[in-house]
Structures are given as structure tokens and as C-alpha cells.
Enzyme design. Structure first.
Site, PDB file in Angstrom:
ATOM      1  N   THR A  96      23.931  -8.054  -4.512  1.00  0.00           N
ATOM      2  CA  THR A  96      25.215  -7.423  -4.197  1.00  0.00           C
ATOM      3  C   THR A  96      26.073  -8.461  -3.498  1.00  0.00           C
ATOM      4  OG1 THR A  96      24.168  -5.273  -3.899  1.00  0.00           O
ATOM      5  CG2 THR A  96      26.363  -5.543  -2.961  1.00  0.00           C
ATOM      6  N   LYS A 171      29.776  -1.235  -7.813  1.00  0.00           N
ATOM      7  CA  LYS A 171      28.818  -1.067  -6.708  1.00  0.00           C
ATOM      8  C   LYS A 171      29.542  -0.819  -5.381  1.00  0.00           C
ATOM      9  CE  LYS A 171      25.088  -1.903  -4.073  1.00  0.00           C
ATOM     10  NZ  LYS A 171      23.834  -1.241  -4.005  1.00  0.00           N
ATOM     11  N   LYS A 246      27.099  -3.969   5.218  1.00  0.00           N
ATOM     12  CA  LYS A 246      27.379  -5.109   4.325  1.00  0.00           C
ATOM     13  C   LYS A 246      28.291  -4.667   3.170  1.00  0.00           C
ATOM     14  CE  LYS A 246      25.382  -7.977   0.742  1.00  0.00           C
ATOM     15  NZ  LYS A 246      24.250  -8.399  -0.068  1.00  0.00           N
TER      16      LYS A 246
END
Ligand code: NAD
Length: 297
Positions: A96, A171, A246
Site C-alpha cells: 500500500t 485502496k 498510514k
């Protein structure tokens, strides 16, 4: 059966590589940690001592790394993937990372004659081990079609989201929904407590009314209504608050560079930042309920 080079054998990459082995592929793995390389060997993979050794013979190169700077380092440079992968290899980054870095690395891959996909996942460590991850994939259609059987060996749901960077975009947009909705559900339970409304009653009503959402019905942040949710095991993860922070930071960066207006995402990021600063990085992200219902915040 394909030859796979797998770089980054951590919490996610280790079990993903092991599932490729289980599916009959020949997997050569590399990680900076020798213990993780040895774990892949125990799972039936081949240990290697460098990126070059892992990728030189591979049909597919998979990477599962912490952040954008690690992805740039592993693909670029004289000892990186671009320098050592064979010319026909398909490159797939499952980390990611920020959309901009994903697009830049894919652009460099294309200049060097490689096809590359960004393919971040959701489903966490449990999904990685069970082979039930969701893959959100960006990049050329032909590269996606070629890599699809590999994704199927590690996941349950595989979606081609669009051109390079679209997997990362999907995402962070999804996880921004998740972070914001978890806070909204947690706030509702905190308010219900103050109003002496029974938690199960709120769940029974909202889970079939307009407040219904995944954070409520599948991952309820208070113990009781959903027995499988982390709230019933003292918020053991699951998906950690640090991981949520994050992803919300990545969403914030993407909003700033693209000019999108995401005030709820920004606020969710600030709240998770405060929650993590209190030492809760490794607690499940739904533990934010305890933070929001505390009297001293
Ligand atoms: P991790 O820290 O457990 O694993 C990353 C691995 O990369 C480490 O073992 C590290 O040694 C290795 N690495 C770093 N630089 C390297 C290099 N130059 N060469 C070789 N190996 C190198 O992290 P993780 O939990 O497996 O997460 C990996 C990615 O997946 C992250 O981008 C994360 O955001 C994403 N992700 C994690 C989860 C989760 O629940 N853990 C869920 C979805 C997505």
C-alpha cells in the site's frame, strides 16, 4: 506453474508467498530478514540472498513492502528489480503506497519494457494466510489478465480498477470510508451510553435502518452485538490503528495533490493520530471507540 520472485516476506508477504507455493508455483523469496526467508523455505519456497537472485529467472515478480520509498528502492538502482528481472517478467507491487509513487514506478517500468501492476490488498494478515484477500489492481488490461491466476491463488476477490495507480486509489478511497465510518459508529455508541440506550438495542435498530454499514454490522466496535469483532477480544488486531493511520495519511496526501475536498477524512486522520500517540498503534483500529468514549479527550 510459474516461476515467481517474491520480495518482502513480512506479515503479509510471507503467507502470500506460501499460498503461491501451495498453488504449485516455484517461488524464490528475498527479505532483508534472514528469518523470514527461512520461514518461506520451510513453507516450500526457495531462499535467496538478494533481489537479483530472487528475480533473475522469474515470470512474475511480486513485492510486498512497507511504503513508497521501499518500493522505489527495491525496483530501482543497480541491485534492483529493473536491473535484474528477465525482459518478459510481469511486475506486481502489492504494497500500500501513495498513488504518485505507484504511477512513477510503473512509468519507469514501462520505459524499461516491463509491464507493471499496482495491486494493493485488503483482508489483513488473516486474509493473507487464508488466501482470501481482495486485490485492487491498476495497470494494463493484458498484464492484469496474465496475472489473474496468481491473484486467485492468494485471494478471493480480484478487481481491475483501471490504469496505473488505480489500485492504490481504490485502496485509499475504501479505507477512508472505513476510517470515517468506524469513528461515526463509535461516536454513536458513545452517545448511546451517555443516553442510557442499550447497546444491543442500538445495534438491532441501526443495523436494519439507515445507519447500517460494515463498521457496524461486521466489525462492531463495542463487545456483544457481533461476536467475531475485535471488541470481543480486547481489540486485538485485526487491522491495527497504525495501519489505518498510514492509509488515512495517504488519502490526505492524495486529496492535497489532487485538489479533492475531504474534511471528514482529514478529521479521521487527526483522531487516529491522537489515538496512536497514546500508545495504541498495535491495537485494532476499532479500539478508537474506547478513545472516543473516554471522558478526558
Ligand atoms: P511488514 O513490515 O511485516 O513486511 C514488510 C517486509 O518488507 C519486511 O519483512 C521487510 O524486511 C521487507 N523489506 C523492506 N525493505 C526491503 C528490501 N529492500 N528488500 C527486501 N525486503 C525488504 O509489513 P506487512 O504488514 O507485511 O505490510 C506490507 C504492506 O502491506 C504494507 O504496505 C501495508 O500497508 C500493506 N498491508 C498490510 C496489512 C496488514 O494487516 N498487515 C493489510 C493490508 C495491506
Amino acid at each position: 506453474m510459474a516461476k515467481v520472485g517474491f520480495i518482502g516476506l513480512g506479515n503479509m508477504g510471507g503467507p502470500m508467498a506460501a499460498n503461491l507455493v501451495k498453488a504449485g508455483h516455484v517461488v524464490s523469496g528475498f527479505d532483508l530478514s534472514g528469518d523470514l526467508v527461512a520461514a518461506l523455505q520451510r513453507a516450500g519456497g526457495s531462499p535467496t540472498g538478494s533481489i537479483a537472485d530472487a528475480v533473475s529467472d522469474a515470470d512474475f515478480v511480486f513485492t510486498m513492502l512497507p511504503a513508497g520509498k521501499h518500493v522505489e528502492a527495491v525496483y530501482g538502482g543497480s541491485d534492483g528489480v529493473f536491473a535484474h528481472a528477465s525482459s518478459g517478467a510481469a511486475l506486481v507491487d502489492c504494497s500500500t503506497i501513495d498513488v504518485e509513487t505507484a504511477r512513477n514506478v510503473a512509468g519507469e517500468a514501462s520505459q524499461k519494457g516491463f509491464s507493471m501492476l499496482d495491486a494493493p490488498v485488503s483482508g489483513g494478515v488473516t486474509g493473507a494466510a487464508a488466501g482470501t484477500l481482495t486485490f485492487m489492481v491498476g495497470g494494463p488490461e493484458t498484464a492484469f489478465a496474465a496475472a489473474e491466476p496468481m491473484f486467485q491463488a492468494m485471494g478471493k476477490t480480484v478487481v481491475h480498477a483501471g490504469d496505473a495507480g488505480s489500485g492504490q486509489a481504490a485502496k485509499i478511497c475504501n479505507n477512508m470510508i472505513l476510517g470515517v465510518s468506524m469513528i461515526a459508529v463509535s461516536e454513536a455508541f458513545a452517545l448511546a451510553d451517555r443516553l442510557q440506550l442499550d447497546r444491543q438495542k442500538l445495534f438491532d435498530i441501526s443495523s436494519t435502518a439507515s445507519g447500517q454499514c460494515w463498521s457496524l454490522t461486521s466489525y462492531c466496535p463495542v463487545p456483544g452485538p457481533v461476536p467475531t469483532s475485535p471488541a470481543n477480544r480486547d481489540y486485538a488486531p485485526g487491522f491495527t490503528a497504525a495501519m489505518m493511520l498510514k492509509d488515512l495519511k495517504l488519502a490526505g496526501e492524495a486529496s492535497a495533490t489532487s485538489g479533492a475536498t475531504t474534511p471528514m477524512g482529514t478529521l479521521a486522520c487527526e483522531l487516529y493520530d491522537q489515538y496512536c500517540a497514546q500508545g495504541n498503534q498495535d491495537v485494532d483500529f476499532s479500539g478508537i471507540f474506547r478513545f472516543l468514549s473516554a471522558t478526558d479527550n
